[in-house]
Scaffold this active site. Structure first.
Site, mmCIF file in Angstrom:
data_model
loop_
_atom_site.group_PDB
_atom_site.id
_atom_site.type_symbol
_atom_site.label_atom_id
_atom_site.label_comp_id
_atom_site.label_asym_id
_atom_site.label_seq_id
_atom_site.Cartn_x
_atom_site.Cartn_y
_atom_site.Cartn_z
ATOM 1 N N HIS A 254 1.147 -6.768 -7.684
ATOM 2 C CA HIS A 254 0.248 -6.511 -6.555
ATOM 3 C C HIS A 254 -1.098 -6.029 -7.094
ATOM 4 O O HIS A 254 -1.188 -5.519 -8.210
ATOM 5 C CB HIS A 254 0.835 -5.430 -5.644
ATOM 6 N N CYS B 279 3.569 0.136 -4.148
ATOM 7 C CA CYS B 279 2.230 0.521 -4.600
ATOM 8 C C CYS B 279 1.931 1.984 -4.300
ATOM 9 O O CYS B 279 1.312 2.662 -5.122
ATOM 10 C CB CYS B 279 1.188 -0.408 -3.987
ATOM 11 N N GLU C 185 -2.882 -3.405 -6.456
ATOM 12 C CA GLU C 185 -2.919 -1.990 -6.841
ATOM 13 C C GLU C 185 -2.269 -1.780 -8.202
ATOM 14 O O GLU C 185 -2.803 -1.042 -9.043
ATOM 15 C CB GLU C 185 -2.179 -1.120 -5.806
ATOM 16 N N CYS D 103 1.774 -1.004 0.028
ATOM 17 C CA CYS D 103 3.191 -1.077 0.388
ATOM 18 C C CYS D 103 3.913 0.116 -0.255
ATOM 19 O O CYS D 103 3.302 0.928 -0.964
ATOM 20 C CB CYS D 103 3.781 -2.396 -0.100
#
Length: 171
Positions: A56, A89, A58, A86
């Site tokens: 992801h 993260c 992040e 999420c």
């Protein structure tokens, strides 16, 4: 007197990262990690490209920041991201000791800061993370258009698909 933070500048950089993800046909989310007014890490979604569910924006930005600083601890840093983090993260943000999170769109399905969970509000977590939702129509539209194109309809059409598979060629 504390230094005035130019949030717009950092959101623009995160948005540029989201556009890179879009150009790779990845979900267009971007992030930058900032410390002392300087960007120390950049990232955008690479789940399909890397065949890695943890890639992801992040996580990629945190990894880059850690490599650039030579430390896993990002004490005092902020992360700017174009979509609400999420659970994974949010956990990575806490574990890397990032102090502040700024995000510019909500994540109705997976958001863990305001939408579905409020992990940074939990008193039992060992690390405090300050968060700020600063809405940006541009980032919201980018995500809506991306998912609408994947589902084969315009953003004005009603209805939703609960799951859309975007496979990769990893073996």
């Amino acid at each position: 007197m504390p230094e005035k933070i130019n949030h717009l500048k950092f959101f623009e950089e995160a948005y540029r990262e989201a556009l890179i993800a879009l150009s790779m046909d990845e979900v267009p989310v971007g992030a930058v990690v900032v410390l002392d007014g300087q960007i120390i890490g950049r990232g955008h979604n690479r789940r399909i490209t890397n065949c890695d569910g943890t890639a992801h924006a992040e996580i990629e930005a945190i990894r880059d920041a850690c490599m650039n600083t030579g430390s896993w601890r990002l004490d005092g840093a902020s992360i700017y991201v174009t979509n609400e983090p999420c659970l994974m993260c949010a956990g990575a943000i806490m574990h890397s000791r990032i102090q502040r999170v700024y995000f510019s769109s909500l994540n109705a399905k997976m958001g863990a800061v305001m939408s579905n969970y409020r992990v940074f509000d939990e008193k039992i977590t060992p690390y405090r993370v300050e968060y700020h939702y600063i809405p940006d129509e541009k980032t919201e539209k980018l995500l809506k258009n991306y998912f609408s194109s994947k589902r084969g309809r315009s953003i004005d059409e009603k209805g939703s698909s609960d799951s859309v598979y975007y496979g990769c060629d990893c073996r």
